[in-house]
Design an enzyme around this catalytic site. Structure first.
Site, PDB file in Angstrom:
ATOM      1  N   GLY A  11       0.835  -1.211   0.000  1.00  0.00           N
ATOM      2  CA  GLY A  11       0.000   0.000   0.000  1.00  0.00           C
ATOM      3  C   GLY A  11       0.861   1.250   0.000  1.00  0.00           C
ATOM      4  NE  ARG A  72      -2.141  -4.425  -0.874  1.00  0.00           N
ATOM      5  CZ  ARG A  72      -1.729  -3.767   0.216  1.00  0.00           C
ATOM      6  NH1 ARG A  72      -0.645  -4.137   0.842  1.00  0.00           N
ATOM      7  NH2 ARG A  72      -2.411  -2.738   0.672  1.00  0.00           N
ATOM      8  CG  ASP A 103       4.050  -6.439   7.944  1.00  0.00           C
ATOM      9  OD1 ASP A 103       3.423  -6.063   6.932  1.00  0.00           O
ATOM     10  OD2 ASP A 103       3.491  -6.779   9.007  1.00  0.00           O
ATOM     11  CB  THR A 126       2.967   0.776   5.996  1.00  0.00           C
ATOM     12  OG1 THR A 126       1.605   0.552   6.415  1.00  0.00           O
ATOM     13  CG2 THR A 126       3.857   0.496   7.183  1.00  0.00           C
ATOM     14  CG  ASP A 128      -1.560  -0.207   8.183  1.00  0.00           C
ATOM     15  OD1 ASP A 128      -2.406   0.693   8.018  1.00  0.00           O
ATOM     16  OD2 ASP A 128      -1.594  -1.290   7.578  1.00  0.00           O
ATOM     17  CG  ASP A 130       1.751  -2.560  10.445  1.00  0.00           C
ATOM     18  OD1 ASP A 130       2.585  -1.901   9.791  1.00  0.00           O
ATOM     19  OD2 ASP A 130       0.979  -3.374   9.910  1.00  0.00           O
ATOM     20  NE  ARG A 172      -7.112  -5.471   4.852  1.00  0.00           N
ATOM     21  CZ  ARG A 172      -6.544  -5.543   3.651  1.00  0.00           C
ATOM     22  NH1 ARG A 172      -5.681  -6.490   3.388  1.00  0.00           N
ATOM     23  NH2 ARG A 172      -6.814  -4.669   2.716  1.00  0.00           N
TER      24      ARG A 172
HETATM   25  O1  F6P Z   1      -1.349  -1.449   4.621  1.00  0.00           O
HETATM   26  C1  F6P Z   1      -1.946  -0.205   4.473  1.00  0.00           C
HETATM   27  C2  F6P Z   1      -3.430  -0.321   4.311  1.00  0.00           C
HETATM   28  O2  F6P Z   1      -3.859   0.974   4.021  1.00  0.00           O
HETATM   29  C3  F6P Z   1      -4.208  -0.928   5.452  1.00  0.00           C
HETATM   30  O3  F6P Z   1      -4.436  -0.065   6.527  1.00  0.00           O
HETATM   31  C4  F6P Z   1      -5.469  -1.330   4.759  1.00  0.00           C
HETATM   32  O4  F6P Z   1      -6.138  -2.312   5.471  1.00  0.00           O
HETATM   33  C5  F6P Z   1      -4.964  -1.836   3.459  1.00  0.00           C
HETATM   34  O5  F6P Z   1      -3.782  -1.124   3.207  1.00  0.00           O
HETATM   35  C6  F6P Z   1      -5.915  -1.666   2.314  1.00  0.00           C
HETATM   36  O6  F6P Z   1      -5.290  -2.160   1.181  1.00  0.00           O
HETATM   37  P1  F6P Z   1      -5.957  -2.241  -0.259  1.00  0.00           P
HETATM   38  O7  F6P Z   1      -6.010  -0.853  -0.779  1.00  0.00           O
HETATM   39  O8  F6P Z   1      -5.028  -3.105  -1.040  1.00  0.00           O
HETATM   40  O9  F6P Z   1      -7.300  -2.835  -0.042  1.00  0.00           O
END
Ligand code: F6P
Length: 323
Positions: A11, A72, A103, A126, A128, A130, A172
């Site tokens: 992301g 991804r 990660d 990121t 997040d 995390d 998430r």
């Molecule tokens: O990892 C970053 C993030 O924004 C998370 O907080 C979120 O759950 C996820 O990506 C959403 O990803 P996507 O846009 O691939 O659904």
């Protein structure tokens, strides 16, 4: 080390561009060529690799997203995908990699390094926050500010109509955005994956009406809360309090966009430049971070296998201040 590659993965996060810029500019200072790998690991598989020069990163420090784009990649998870990727890197003479991502990207890099011994340095990118081994990740501060700005607006209408608002934020598996934005927007409750009894506490708060002098409420919900997302939680809540008509706002991907905050630009600049120095020094398989304002090097494996500690002091503070 004469040539390195840089890519953004997973992301996107505000500040990734500032990090790319730092990698390119620091490399130019040290007379190292930088190749930008487009579209993350999928671009590595597909050979979307081109030289980046100092002018290519002009005027990007303030831009959200990533000029290199991201992905991804499923193909990179296969041995054939990684084989192709290594071949492509070899064709360009790339001897080391800077991976800006989360990660999942770190885990992919660990496998890649094990198979082909290519030196890798990770910069935590990121929203997040995390990642183990750093106080903050690139993009988190901006995302929190985006949420706070939105909640301030929601607060106006919530107050005007005496409403209960459930505001869903990203995360998430991580409640960091919910926690920091909850404190800084003065939310009444914060529901997040790291705390399991938070929904029951919310119900208790509302049942205990004598203590509650509030006429309206903001509840921040991390998308990964164990009770469900904000819509599901608001429906459940409505069953307990049919007299209230809770409203839901899902902030979604606006949290990933926008101009990076000054803090994110500084963090990204520091880490990008440090990643280049680390590769020059022969370091490999490290995740960079900043802890107590000091640059840190955490072995990639340790960064992947450890969970960042949740800040329960902050959670308790939010509870105390929301009374
Ligand atoms: O990892 C970053 C993030 O924004 C998370 O907080 C979120 O759950 C996820 O990506 C959403 O990803 P996507 O846009 O691939 O659904």
């Amino acid at each position: 080390m004469k040539r390195i590659g840089v890519f953004t993965s997973g992301g996107d996060a505000p500040g990734m561009n500032a990090c790319i810029r730092a990698v390119v500019r620091a490399s130019c200072q040290r007379e190292i060529e930088v190749y930008g790998i487009r579209e993350g690991l999928q671009g590595m598989v597909e050979n979307k690799i081109a030289l980046l020069q100092t002018q290519d990163v002009a005027n990007i420090i303030q831009r959200g997203g990533t000029i290199l784009q991201s992905s991804r990649s499923k193909e990179f998870k296969t041995p054939t995908g990684r084989e192709k990727s290594m071949q492509n890197l070899k064709t360009h003479g790339i001897e080391g990699l800077v991976c800006i991502g989360g990660d999942g990207s770190y885990a992919a890099m660990k496998v890649f390094n094990k198979e082909f011994s290519i030196p890798v340095i990770g910069c935590p990118g990121t929203i997040d926050n995390d990642i183990y081994g750093t106080d903050f990740t690139i993009g988190f501060d901006t995302a929190v500010n985006t949420v706070v700005e939105a909640v301030d607006k929601i607060r106006d209408t919530a107050e005007s109509h005496n409403n209960v608002f459930f505001v869903e934020v990203m995360g998430r598996h991580s409640g960091a955005i919910a926690l920091y934005s909850g404190i800084s927007s003065g939310a009444e409750s914060i529901l997040l994956p790291e705390v399991t009894n938070d929904y029951d506490d919310l119900i208790l708060k509302f049942k205990n009406k004598s203590k509650r002098k509030k006429r309206f409420s903001i509840v921040i919900v991390a998308e990964g809360d164990e009770e469900g997302n904000a819509i599901q939680i608001a429906n459940k809540f409505k069953n307990s309090f049919p007299e209230l008509s809770p409203k839901v706002t899902v902030l979604g991907h606006i949290q990933r966009g926008g101009a990076p905050s000054a803090n994110d630009r500084i963090l990204a600049s520091r880490l990008g430049a440090a990643a280049v120095e680390a590769l020059i020094d022969g370091k490999t398989n490290f995740a960079l971070g900043v802890v107590d304002n000091n640059l840190t090097f955490t072995p990639l494996e340790k960064a992947i296998n450890n969970k960042k500690e949740f800040n329960f002091d902050f959670y308790n503070l939010a509870e105390i201040l929301s009374l």
